[in-house]
Design a protein around this motif. Structure first.
Motif, PDB file in Angstrom:
ATOM      1  N   GLY A 160      34.154  32.185  42.809  1.00 51.60           N
ATOM      2  CA  GLY A 160      32.912  32.713  42.254  1.00 51.60           C
ATOM      3  C   GLY A 160      33.131  33.365  40.908  1.00 51.60           C
ATOM      4  O   GLY A 160      34.270  33.675  40.521  1.00 51.60           O
ATOM      5  N   TRP A 161      32.024  33.549  40.184  1.00 52.75           N
ATOM      6  CA  TRP A 161      32.048  34.322  38.941  1.00 52.75           C
ATOM      7  C   TRP A 161      30.851  35.256  38.946  1.00 52.75           C
ATOM      8  O   TRP A 161      29.740  34.867  39.286  1.00 52.75           O
ATOM      9  N   SER A 162      31.085  36.494  38.568  1.00 52.35           N
ATOM     10  CA  SER A 162      30.043  37.513  38.520  1.00 52.35           C
ATOM     11  C   SER A 162      30.136  38.233  37.183  1.00 52.35           C
ATOM     12  O   SER A 162      31.232  38.370  36.614  1.00 52.35           O
ATOM     13  N   ARG A 163      29.004  38.676  36.678  1.00 56.91           N
ATOM     14  CA  ARG A 163      29.018  39.398  35.395  1.00 56.91           C
ATOM     15  C   ARG A 163      29.764  40.723  35.521  1.00 56.91           C
ATOM     16  O   ARG A 163      30.332  41.204  34.540  1.00 56.91           O
ATOM     17  N   THR A 164      29.751  41.322  36.711  1.00 58.89           N
ATOM     18  CA  THR A 164      30.449  42.586  36.930  1.00 58.89           C
ATOM     19  C   THR A 164      31.490  42.388  38.029  1.00 58.89           C
ATOM     20  O   THR A 164      31.351  41.500  38.875  1.00 58.89           O
ATOM     21  N   PRO A 165      32.556  43.182  38.044  1.00 54.91           N
ATOM     22  CA  PRO A 165      33.611  43.018  39.052  1.00 54.91           C
ATOM     23  C   PRO A 165      33.064  43.083  40.473  1.00 54.91           C
ATOM     24  O   PRO A 165      32.195  43.890  40.786  1.00 54.91           O
ATOM     25  N   LYS A 166      33.598  42.201  41.310  1.00 57.29           N
ATOM     26  CA  LYS A 166      33.108  42.117  42.685  1.00 57.29           C
ATOM     27  C   LYS A 166      34.248  41.623  43.565  1.00 57.29           C
ATOM     28  O   LYS A 166      34.998  40.724  43.189  1.00 57.29           O
ATOM     29  N   SER A 167      34.375  42.215  44.738  1.00 54.48           N
ATOM     30  CA  SER A 167      35.394  41.799  45.704  1.00 54.48           C
ATOM     31  C   SER A 167      34.701  41.219  46.928  1.00 54.48           C
ATOM     32  O   SER A 167      33.847  41.879  47.541  1.00 54.48           O
ATOM     33  N   VAL A 168      35.037  39.980  47.263  1.00 50.72           N
ATOM     34  CA  VAL A 168      34.442  39.297  48.412  1.00 50.72           C
ATOM     35  C   VAL A 168      35.568  38.697  49.239  1.00 50.72           C
ATOM     36  O   VAL A 168      36.333  37.858  48.747  1.00 50.72           O
ATOM     37  N   ASP A 169      35.683  39.106  50.488  1.00 49.36           N
ATOM     38  CA  ASP A 169      36.764  38.634  51.344  1.00 49.36           C
ATOM     39  C   ASP A 169      36.786  37.112  51.411  1.00 49.36           C
ATOM     40  O   ASP A 169      35.758  36.474  51.633  1.00 49.36           O
ATOM     41  N   GLY A 170      37.971  36.549  51.221  1.00 51.12           N
ATOM     42  CA  GLY A 170      38.150  35.114  51.371  1.00 51.12           C
ATOM     43  C   GLY A 170      37.930  34.311  50.110  1.00 51.12           C
ATOM     44  O   GLY A 170      38.114  33.085  50.129  1.00 51.12           O
ATOM     45  N   PHE A 171      37.555  34.966  48.998  1.00 53.72           N
ATOM     46  CA  PHE A 171      37.252  34.227  47.781  1.00 53.72           C
ATOM     47  C   PHE A 171      37.849  34.908  46.556  1.00 53.72           C
ATOM     48  O   PHE A 171      37.861  36.138  46.455  1.00 53.72           O
ATOM     49  N   LYS A 172      38.315  34.085  45.630  1.00 55.92           N
ATOM     50  CA  LYS A 172      38.687  34.572  44.318  1.00 55.92           C
ATOM     51  C   LYS A 172      37.400  34.725  43.512  1.00 55.92           C
ATOM     52  O   LYS A 172      36.621  33.783  43.374  1.00 55.92           O
ATOM     53  N   VAL A 173      37.150  35.922  43.000  1.00 59.64           N
ATOM     54  CA  VAL A 173      35.948  36.176  42.211  1.00 59.64           C
ATOM     55  C   VAL A 173      36.365  36.594  40.806  1.00 59.64           C
ATOM     56  O   VAL A 173      36.990  37.641  40.620  1.00 59.64           O
ATOM     57  N   TYR A 174      36.039  35.761  39.844  1.00 57.81           N
ATOM     58  CA  TYR A 174      36.257  36.077  38.439  1.00 57.81           C
ATOM     59  C   TYR A 174      35.075  36.934  37.967  1.00 57.81           C
ATOM     60  O   TYR A 174      33.982  36.858  38.525  1.00 57.81           O
ATOM     61  N   SER A 175      35.288  37.714  36.924  1.00 54.99           N
ATOM     62  CA  SER A 175      34.188  38.568  36.470  1.00 54.99           C
ATOM     63  C   SER A 175      34.235  38.754  34.964  1.00 54.99           C
ATOM     64  O   SER A 175      35.302  38.739  34.337  1.00 54.99           O
ATOM     65  N   GLY A 176      33.054  38.928  34.407  1.00 57.64           N
ATOM     66  CA  GLY A 176      32.917  39.275  33.005  1.00 57.64           C
ATOM     67  C   GLY A 176      33.280  38.168  32.040  1.00 57.64           C
ATOM     68  O   GLY A 176      33.800  37.110  32.428  1.00 57.64           O
ATOM     69  N   GLU A 177      33.022  38.420  30.766  1.00 53.36           N
ATOM     70  CA  GLU A 177      33.316  37.437  29.723  1.00 53.36           C
ATOM     71  C   GLU A 177      34.798  37.126  29.647  1.00 53.36           C
ATOM     72  O   GLU A 177      35.197  35.993  29.361  1.00 53.36           O
ATOM     73  N   SER A 178      35.633  38.110  29.931  1.00 49.84           N
ATOM     74  CA  SER A 178      37.078  37.924  29.783  1.00 49.84           C
ATOM     75  C   SER A 178      37.650  36.924  30.782  1.00 49.84           C
ATOM     76  O   SER A 178      38.722  36.348  30.535  1.00 49.84           O
ATOM     77  N   GLU A 179      36.970  36.706  31.911  1.00 50.02           N
ATOM     78  CA  GLU A 179      37.491  35.801  32.933  1.00 50.02           C
ATOM     79  C   GLU A 179      36.648  34.540  33.093  1.00 50.02           C
ATOM     80  O   GLU A 179      36.929  33.714  33.953  1.00 50.02           O
ATOM     81  N   LEU A 180      35.626  34.390  32.250  1.00 47.12           N
ATOM     82  CA  LEU A 180      34.752  33.232  32.375  1.00 47.12           C
ATOM     83  C   LEU A 180      35.483  31.934  32.074  1.00 47.12           C
ATOM     84  O   LEU A 180      35.340  30.940  32.809  1.00 47.12           O
ATOM     85  N   ASP A 181      36.304  31.897  31.026  1.00 49.13           N
ATOM     86  CA  ASP A 181      37.001  30.661  30.667  1.00 49.13           C
ATOM     87  C   ASP A 181      37.950  30.214  31.775  1.00 49.13           C
ATOM     88  O   ASP A 181      38.053  29.015  32.072  1.00 49.13           O
TER      89      ASP A 181
END
Length: 313
Positions: A160-181
């Motif tokens: 997943g990708w979220s505009r703000t940091p987020k922790s979701v069990d079982g998934f890698k979640v990228y966040s913000g402009e710095s991790e979009l690429d």
């Protein structure tokens, strides 16, 4: 207590629903005579400018759908909580849509459908399986997370990708402009479920598509947009399909709706068009949800799913 129904479509069915779920309460309708000082709540979608004025005792606005972008540009929007509809019915419908279309791309449904029309026997000798395919869900709220769980159950490699940091069990979640690429670089099927805000308008464009993975088992990146039409630049989608930057696209939302008859999206061989029906808000469930929120609030509890006006969702 009065609830105002402020919509641009037929109102009577909504009046009847709210009367069933809020018995004994007065239900007012925009366009008819009512005492604005008695209105404490308004259920609305796409209100015309001025229609929410002169409600001095308004305590909350309810959006008759998951999105609230139709309210964010409203002039003189009352300074009260805006509550999004976030119900299981809508969430499950969205997940059904995502699983269906991801599986259709996984199993190359369009190619076999064309072969059937041409009466060609065309077996697939080495098809990928779901674990070979990296799905990236852009917008990892309630809808995105439920879709992620169900796609993972089918075997897809989901992040997943979220505009703000987020922790979701079982998934890698990228966040913000710095991790979009980095998120885009690992994505074969991009699912767009982000809200429409000034920052996200037009985000689905050629620059973003070029950053998607081009080494996957599907033969090129695929876009599925069931968020908002304003997220996408349709001329970029078409040109990227034509030059191979995108392999295919499923679009449920559009810059202009209904999609004009002369839009080339209708007939493009690698575009699937659906009429903004990925997760239709079921009216009865929506009315029930709003009534529940009102009763919670009047019992001293906080509204759920209140919109952050700064972020726009």
């Amino acid at each position: 207590m009065s609830l105002l129904v402020a919509v641009t479509w037929e109102t009577q069915p909504w009046v009847e629903r709210f009367k069933r779920h809020l018995p004994g309460r007065e239900i007012a309708v925009l366009g008819e005579d009512f005492d604005g000082s008695k209105i404490r709540y308004a259920a609305t979608w796409g209100p015309k400018p001025g229609s929410l004025d002169n409600l001095p005792n308004l305590e909350a606005l309810f959006s008759l759908g998951a999105g609230v972008d139709h309210l964010m540009g409203y002039p003189n929007l009352p300074d009260v909580p805006i509550v999004r509809v976030a119900q299981d019915d809508l969430t499950y419908r969205m997940s059904e849509y995502m699983v269906m279309h991801c599986l259709m791309y996984l199993r190359d449904h369009a190619r076999f459908a064309q072969a059937q029309r041409e009466k060609r026997w065309e077996p697939d000798r080495s098809p990928p399986i779901a674990s070979d395919v990296r799905v990236g869900i852009m917008g990892f709220g309630v809808l995105g997370q439920d879709a992620a769980v169900k796609l993972k159950m089918m075997g897809f490699d989901v992040a997943g990708w979220s505009r703000t940091p987020k922790s979701v069990d079982g998934f890698k979640v990228y966040s913000g402009e710095s991790e979009l690429d980095a998120f885009l670089a690992r994505t074969d099927i991009l699912i767009a479920l982000i809200p429409l805000t000034p920052d996200t308008r037009g985000i689905l464009n050629r620059s973003l598509f070029k950053k998607l993975a081009h080494d996957g088992r599907l033969g090129g990146p695929i876009l599925i947009n069931a968020g908002r039409g304003g997220l996408q630049i349709e001329t970029d989608i078409l040109s990227c399909l034509d030059d191979g930057t995108l392999k295919a696209a499923t679009l449920d939302v559009f810059e202009k709706e209904p999609l004009p008859e002369d839009s080339p999206l209708w007939s493009h061989p690698r575009v699937t068009v659906t009429p903004h029906n990925s997760a239709v808000s079921e009216p009865e469930a929506t009315a029930r949800y709003i009534a529940k929120q009102i009763l919670r609030y009047e019992a001293g509890e906080a509204f759920e799913n209140v919109v952050d006006r700064v972020r726009g969702y």
